[in-house]
Design an enzyme around this catalytic site. Sequence first.
Site, PDB file in Angstrom:
ATOM      1  N   ALA A  14      82.824  40.397  43.140  1.00 47.14           N
ATOM      2  CA  ALA A  14      83.038  40.849  41.758  1.00 47.14           C
ATOM      3  C   ALA A  14      81.748  41.091  40.992  1.00 47.14           C
ATOM      4  CB  ALA A  14      83.892  39.830  41.011  1.00 47.14           C
ATOM      5  N   SER A 142      89.010  51.413  53.251  1.00 53.09           N
ATOM      6  CA  SER A 142      88.326  52.643  52.854  1.00 53.09           C
ATOM      7  C   SER A 142      89.006  53.782  53.591  1.00 53.09           C
ATOM      8  CB  SER A 142      86.850  52.563  53.250  1.00 53.09           C
ATOM      9  OG  SER A 142      86.274  53.846  53.250  1.00 53.09           O
ATOM     10  N   TYR A 155      80.389  49.647  59.298  1.00 51.79           N
ATOM     11  CA  TYR A 155      81.254  49.726  58.114  1.00 51.79           C
ATOM     12  C   TYR A 155      82.609  50.327  58.494  1.00 51.79           C
ATOM     13  CZ  TYR A 155      82.587  50.782  53.272  1.00 51.79           C
ATOM     14  OH  TYR A 155      83.242  50.832  52.074  1.00 51.79           O
TER      15      TYR A 155
END
Lengths: 343, 269
Positions: A14, A142, A155
């Site tokens: 965050a 993603s 990733y």
Amino acid sequence: MARVKNSVVVVTGASSGIGRATALAFADAGGTVVITARSEHALEEVAQQCRERGADVLVLPADVTDAAAVEQIARETAGRFGRIDTWVNNAGVTLFGRIEEAPVRSWHRVIETNVFGTYHGLRAVIPWMREQGSGVIVNVSSVVGKLPTPLVSSYTASKYAVRALSDCARQELLDVPGIAVCTVLPGPIDTPLFDHGANYSGWRPKPLKPVIAAERVAATIVSCAAKPQDEAFVGASSGMVLGFRRAAPGFAARAAAAQVPKDHFTAEPVGGSDGNLFQPADSTGSISGGWTRSSKKTSLDDPKTASESGSERSRLRRGMAVAALVSAAGAGLGGAIRARANR
Amino acid sequence: MPVAAETLLRNTIDAPTDVPRHRSERHTVDGVRIHCRTWLGPHGDHLPAVVMLHGIGIASRINEPSARILARIRHVYAPDLPGFGKSQGSDAVSIEDYADVLDQWMAVRGLSDAVVTGVSVGAQIAAAVAQHYPGRCRDLVLASPTVQESRRSWLRQLAIAPVEVSMHTGRMRVIQTSDFARAGLPRLRRTFSSALKDRLEDRMPEIRQPALVCWGNRDPMLTRSWVTSLVDALPRGRLAALPGVRHAMTHEDPLPFCRATLHVLSLSR
């Protein structure tokens, strides 16, 4: 947003980017927010912004690669606020470079943060949600979780794995109808990830176009908490690219292999770096990485105007039209070739 | 063994959910038969017991949902105060009177050094027990502690009460109706008059035990500033501000209440 008001939400990662925007979006919606990341001073700034929105907020610095620390976040949250309504597994890092050139420990670290971090989050929160019979887990994957992409192999692999983890967790939780597991699949987002990521490519990376504001991902995550869905894409380009890949997989793979090295990097040469993989970034964090025109002229406190500019939208529409034509042509060509082969 | 139990059983998820049914116990205290619902949890012998006090009108059944959860880890005792539920009536009507009766009842029952919790007016009585009989109470938990200073009049309370009642579940309404009938209007009136006169805030500095104040943000009876002022006045106070939780939390929102209580108990050792 009845389900979000008075709810207790944990957001990992965050301190910046999507996680930071998500914490603020839940604070705006009337949630109690528990924020975690490695950088305490960055979290304190986010906490202050949440408090200014009238939200109760708890700062629990932790590294998601540490299973015990993540379990303690769940325990502390349930103990302090009595419930955990939404858990957002967002913490993520990246690494630019070819498979054979990037250091092994850096590649491992991306998997540890993105995959093990999500697994640790699931493992920590599920017992509490099972006991209360309700909850929403949002895993941030993603569009590359469905689309192989060169030069970001760790990733991409991690985001495929996050999607798989979500699917497995959803199956395991079918016996508790009140718990939902959502996977959010954003396209290229304007966050500091591109500057904070490890980089062994030799060039400064940039997001692929069209770039979307992180606040749009945050809005999707909040809407998943209110009305869960298995998978939620953010940005029209994601759906377009995936449709392209389904229609002409071979052509799409070759196109990505040719275009990504050109479009994902600037002409600015840079030396090899582990970025924020092993140490959090020095700054206090931000939502935007400054990759959209709007982000440069928009206050972070005004998410409504931090979306795409009109010109970006028109470029997106043009891109979609071209891709649709290419997809249709690819599908037609593929069909003709298959028909000929079957003769 | 006690250390191991406290280390391992820190909160609700650490213990199996199957708990034996409660049993009804009656003990005579100063000539008055006091009824208590008792849950003997599987690990209770190694940990301090929990005594749960009810508020006005609704007797020990208001604590039953929370007691069942806490009993996974500790022994839980939920007595009916004199004149309420299944306990006999007596002359006791003030907060101090009830605290005295509880001290005697705990002596008869062999309870000391317990975790004393109270909900609503029960919190006022629990605070009086902690203040006057510190040997009976090692940890204090005040759930929705009444009566807020700025609302200390019959008129104000009667104006808010319908809002609070409108939030009750069906089961809570059934219990409330039968328990109100059992207690009778005269006792309810006299007890609540005493609760209105009681200045809870004045007791706070006298309470030396670790104390948790639980407040639900959907409680129409109490504001956050009131419970915060109580916590500030407690020498060892903590606040649990529980999102979405209502006034009668031990019955209506038992899991958040129990998690907050057990969390603080696990920290205070």
